[in-house]
Design an enzyme around this catalytic site. Structure first.
Site, short mmCIF file in Angstrom:
data_model
loop_
_atom_site.label_atom_id
_atom_site.label_comp_id
_atom_site.label_asym_id
_atom_site.label_seq_id
_atom_site.Cartn_x
_atom_site.Cartn_y
_atom_site.Cartn_z
N ASP A 1 0.85 -1.20 0.00
CA ASP A 1 0.00 0.00 0.00
C ASP A 1 0.88 1.24 0.00
OD1 ASP A 1 -3.21 0.29 0.56
OD2 ASP A 1 -2.12 2.09 1.16
N TYR B 1 -12.51 7.35 -15.22
CA TYR B 1 -12.42 6.12 -14.40
C TYR B 1 -12.92 4.93 -15.23
CZ TYR B 1 -13.56 2.91 -10.53
OH TYR B 1 -13.65 1.82 -9.69
#
Ligand code: NAP
Length: 251
Positions: free
Chosen positions: A37, A155
């Site tokens: 992450d 997106y």
């Protein structure tokens, strides 16, 4: 017998949300999981929670848009585990804007994480996946790849690319026994969607449109990912699995 016993898994963007749920589910089924992450605290916390529940997890700080980070991430996996069975390209961002106001910087940002990040991780991870002799990739697409709402065109374009890339890669990686599939989640309650899920008006509208009458949970997606990652899906490649409570079948 656990479903992912002896498997090594990497989930990008696994510090929270769907990625964290997938990493947790995989560890529960016996996999050793790498949690990559941007956010070190989230990666560490997610790994600690897995370890407390008796699983095996390693936190990694990696930005999928940064080639050096991705190389270092795979170097660590290579030195600790030697190979990789499961790569989940989950890291993703969401930018809502009218198409005519989407400047180049915004477009680049979304493409860099959602599409180039997937390309980079799938390409650079190839040697480790091949070394497992039984590899698989699961890419996070979206129902927005095929069904549209206003202001999500950029997106949606990246997710259309992810679906298409997954099918193309399935063909290229099949000779190495690496399966490539993709998930198409609908409206899942996470940080990414909190602007909709926490707004009572929008939230009601979305739930009313969903045949199963609720938002999905990260675990709903994680269970589908578990199936695709397991040997139960050994003859499935190049396929998209929709996890959306039926919303994409409605008009
Ligand atoms: P989320 O809760 O926002 O989690 C995304 C995670 O990815 C965060 O931990 C984030 O870290 C990390 N991340 C962002 N950019 C990154 C980068 N460049 N490198 C590495 N990690 C990065 O989102 P989510 O809802 O779980 O979504 C996960 C995936 O599912 C995404 O690909 C999304 O497009 C897809 N999806 C979600 C839904 C939905 O309804 N939620 C529907 C369809 C598809 P930070 O928090 O530190 O930024």
């Amino acid at each position: 017998m656990q479903r992912l016993e002896n498997k090594i898994a990497l989930v990008t963007g696994a510090g929270q949300g769907i990625g964290q749920a997938m990493a947790t589910q995989f560890a529960r089924e016996g996999a050793e999981v790498y949690i990559a992450d941007l956010d070190e605290t989230n990666a560490r916390t997610a790994s600690e929670q897995i370890a407390e529940a008796g699983g095996s997890a390693h936190p990694l700080v990696a930005d999928v848009t940064n080639p050096d980070d991705v190389a270092a991430m795979y170097e660590q996996i290579k030195s600790k585990s030697g190979h990789l069975n499961i790569l989940v390209n989950n890291a993703g961002i969401h930018i809502r804007t009218d198409f005519r106001h989407a400047d180049d910087e915004t477009v680049d940002k979304v493409f860099d994480v959602n599409l180039r990040g997937v390309i980079r991780c799938a390409r650079e991870g190839f040697d480790l996946l091949r070394a497992s002799e039984n590899g698989c990739i699961i890419n996070l697409s979206s129902i927005m790849a095929e069904n549209h709402v206003r202001q999500l065109s950029i997106y949606a374009t990246t997710k259309g690319g992810v679906s298409s890339l997954s099918r193309a890669l399935a063909l290229e990686y099949a000779p190495y026994n690496i399966r490539v599939n993709y998930l198409l989640p609908g409206f899942i309650d996470t940080e990414l969607t909190k602007r909709f899920t926490k707004n009572p008006v929008i939230s009601k509208e979305l739930i009313d449109r969903t045949p199963l009458r609720r938002f999905g949970t990260p675990d709903d997606v994680a269970k589908a990912a578990l199936y695709l990652a397991s040997d139960d899906a050994a003859f499935i490649t190049g396929m998209g699995l929709t996890v959306d409570g039926g919303v994409s079948i409605t008009v």
